[in-house]
Design a protein around this motif. Structure first.
Motif, short mmCIF file in Angstrom:
data_model
loop_
_atom_site.label_atom_id
_atom_site.label_comp_id
_atom_site.label_asym_id
_atom_site.label_seq_id
_atom_site.Cartn_x
_atom_site.Cartn_y
_atom_site.Cartn_z
N PHE A 186 8.41 -13.01 9.83
CA PHE A 186 7.45 -11.98 10.25
C PHE A 186 8.07 -11.04 11.27
O PHE A 186 9.07 -11.36 11.91
CB PHE A 186 6.19 -12.63 10.82
N TRP A 187 7.45 -9.87 11.38
CA TRP A 187 7.76 -8.93 12.47
C TRP A 187 6.55 -8.05 12.74
O TRP A 187 5.68 -7.89 11.89
CB TRP A 187 9.00 -8.08 12.18
N LEU A 188 6.50 -7.49 13.96
CA LEU A 188 5.44 -6.56 14.35
C LEU A 188 6.04 -5.24 14.77
O LEU A 188 7.12 -5.19 15.37
CB LEU A 188 4.63 -7.11 15.52
N HIS A 189 5.33 -4.15 14.48
CA HIS A 189 5.68 -2.84 15.02
C HIS A 189 5.55 -2.91 16.55
O HIS A 189 4.65 -3.59 17.07
CB HIS A 189 4.73 -1.80 14.44
N PRO A 190 6.41 -2.22 17.30
CA PRO A 190 6.34 -2.30 18.76
C PRO A 190 4.96 -2.02 19.35
O PRO A 190 4.55 -2.68 20.31
CB PRO A 190 7.37 -1.26 19.22
N ASP A 191 4.21 -1.06 18.78
CA ASP A 191 2.92 -0.74 19.39
C ASP A 191 1.82 -1.75 19.04
O ASP A 191 0.70 -1.65 19.52
CB ASP A 191 2.48 0.69 19.08
N ALA A 192 2.14 -2.75 18.21
CA ALA A 192 1.18 -3.80 17.87
C ALA A 192 1.47 -5.11 18.61
O ALA A 192 0.73 -6.08 18.46
CB ALA A 192 1.18 -4.04 16.37
N GLN A 193 2.53 -5.13 19.39
CA GLN A 193 2.92 -6.35 20.08
C GLN A 193 2.07 -6.59 21.32
O GLN A 193 1.52 -5.67 21.90
CB GLN A 193 4.40 -6.28 20.44
N GLY A 194 1.97 -7.86 21.71
CA GLY A 194 1.25 -8.21 22.92
C GLY A 194 -0.26 -8.28 22.77
O GLY A 194 -0.98 -8.36 23.76
N LYS A 195 -0.76 -8.26 21.53
CA LYS A 195 -2.21 -8.29 21.29
C LYS A 195 -2.68 -9.60 20.66
O LYS A 195 -3.86 -9.75 20.36
CB LYS A 195 -2.61 -7.14 20.36
N GLY A 196 -1.76 -10.53 20.41
CA GLY A 196 -2.14 -11.77 19.76
C GLY A 196 -2.29 -11.66 18.25
O GLY A 196 -2.79 -12.58 17.60
N LEU A 197 -1.86 -10.53 17.68
CA LEU A 197 -2.04 -10.32 16.24
C LEU A 197 -1.17 -11.25 15.40
O LEU A 197 -1.61 -11.77 14.38
CB LEU A 197 -1.74 -8.86 15.88
N MET A 198 0.06 -11.48 15.85
CA MET A 198 0.96 -12.28 15.02
C MET A 198 0.54 -13.74 15.01
O MET A 198 0.65 -14.41 13.97
CB MET A 198 2.41 -12.15 15.49
N SER A 199 0.07 -14.25 16.11
CA SER A 199 -0.41 -15.64 16.11
C SER A 199 -1.54 -15.81 15.11
O SER A 199 -1.59 -16.79 14.36
CB SER A 199 -0.87 -16.05 17.50
N ARG A 256 12.05 -20.27 11.50
CA ARG A 256 13.30 -20.23 12.25
C ARG A 256 13.42 -18.87 12.92
O ARG A 256 12.82 -17.89 12.48
CB ARG A 256 14.52 -20.49 11.35
N CYS A 257 14.21 -18.81 13.98
CA CYS A 257 14.52 -17.52 14.61
C CYS A 257 15.84 -17.63 15.34
O CYS A 257 16.30 -18.73 15.68
CB CYS A 257 13.40 -17.09 15.58
N ARG A 258 16.44 -16.49 15.58
CA ARG A 258 17.68 -16.45 16.33
C ARG A 258 17.45 -16.88 17.77
O ARG A 258 16.39 -16.62 18.36
CB ARG A 258 18.26 -15.03 16.33
N VAL A 259 18.43 -17.55 18.34
CA VAL A 259 18.36 -17.93 19.76
C VAL A 259 18.17 -16.66 20.59
O VAL A 259 18.84 -15.66 20.38
CB VAL A 259 19.63 -18.69 20.18
N GLY A 260 17.21 -16.71 21.50
CA GLY A 260 16.89 -15.55 22.34
C GLY A 260 15.59 -14.88 21.97
O GLY A 260 15.04 -14.12 22.77
N ASN A 261 15.06 -15.17 20.79
CA ASN A 261 13.83 -14.52 20.33
C ASN A 261 12.62 -15.32 20.82
O ASN A 261 11.93 -15.99 20.04
CB ASN A 261 13.84 -14.41 18.81
N THR A 262 12.35 -15.22 22.11
CA THR A 262 11.27 -16.02 22.69
C THR A 262 9.90 -15.58 22.20
O THR A 262 8.97 -16.39 22.14
CB THR A 262 11.31 -15.98 24.23
N ALA A 263 9.73 -14.31 21.83
CA ALA A 263 8.43 -13.84 21.32
C ALA A 263 8.07 -14.59 20.04
O ALA A 263 6.94 -15.05 19.87
CB ALA A 263 8.46 -12.34 21.08
N SER A 264 9.03 -14.74 19.13
CA SER A 264 8.78 -15.46 17.89
C SER A 264 8.53 -16.94 18.17
O SER A 264 7.67 -17.58 17.55
CB SER A 264 9.98 -15.31 16.94
N MET A 265 9.25 -17.49 19.14
CA MET A 265 9.06 -18.89 19.50
C MET A 265 7.65 -19.13 20.05
O MET A 265 7.01 -20.13 19.73
CB MET A 265 10.11 -19.32 20.52
N ARG A 266 7.15 -18.20 20.87
CA ARG A 266 5.80 -18.35 21.42
C ARG A 266 4.76 -18.38 20.30
O ARG A 266 3.80 -19.15 20.34
CB ARG A 266 5.49 -17.21 22.38
N VAL A 267 4.96 -17.52 19.30
CA VAL A 267 4.02 -17.47 18.17
C VAL A 267 4.03 -18.80 17.42
O VAL A 267 2.98 -19.37 17.11
CB VAL A 267 4.37 -16.30 17.23
#
Length: 199
Positions: free
Chosen positions: A109-122, A144-155
């Motif tokens: 998955f991925w989100l457009h930058p202006d859609a981030q931080g709203k809980g949409l991906m979770s 899976r995600c690349r090391v460093g991608n904490t946003a994906s890990m939080r989801v």
């Protein structure tokens, strides 16, 4: 999420899910021709270069191929990845993309930058994993995600995935590097580890 597919032709209609999948905050629909611009915007950011398994440098022609050919051909059964657009309403603009790859039983998955931080991906991930469990009868869904991608890990953590640690993974089909792995399943996961700090 891979956007590479050999061959194929431009479809006259964009094949996709017949009905939207409704979450609490998002609606998962087919991709549309009008989504090309926002796909190109999302996939040309510094985070996209670091973390998305897409062509790089990413061009508008890559977004056109993804929406017009790759995503529809998956719904026609020509490869094993099914892709949904993430929106806040059925007629709303593209917020992001989420897909299931059947052979690997994997979500991306991925989100457009202006859609981030709203809980949409979770909400999108929780909705689609439920769709996979209920409709596709998968015993588990992997992430899976690349090391460093904490946003994906939080989801992944917020939606109940069990963390399996770091493994070596393939990156853009040419490079190998460390990736975090997790799994969502109804069974106990004895090999699960504590999630790393995500601050």
């Amino acid at each position: 999420m891979s956007e590479q597919l050999a061959g194929g032709r431009m479809s006259e209609q964009l094949a996709g899910p017949t009905l939207p999948v409704l979450g609490k905050r998002v609606v998962l629909t087919a991709l549309r021709e009008s989504d090309i611009e926002r796909t190109a915007e999302a996939c040309t950011t510094p985070d996209a270069e670091r973390f998305l398994d897409t062509p790089w440098p990413y061009k508008r022609s890559d977004a056109e191929f993804f929406i017009r050919e790759f995503a529809p051909s998956g719904w026609r059964g020509e490869h094993d990845e099914r892709v949904w657009a993430i929106r806040e309403s059925v007629s709303g603009p593209l917020c992001g993309v989420i897909g299931l790859r059947e052979g690997l039983r994997e979500v991306g998955f991925w989100l457009h930058p202006d859609a981030q931080g709203k809980g949409l991906m979770s909400d999108a991930l929780r909705t689609l994993v439920g769709h996979a469990e209920g409709c596709l009868v998968w015993p588990e869904v992997r992430w899976r995600c690349r090391v460093g991608n904490t946003a994906s890990m939080r989801v992944a953590k917020a939606t109940g995935f069990s963390y399996l640690g770091i493994r070596e993974g393939e990156w853009r089909n040419v490079e190998r590097g460390p990736e975090h792995y997790a799994v969502k399943t109804n069974r106990e996961v004895p090999e699960a580890l504590p999630w790393p700090p995500l601050e």
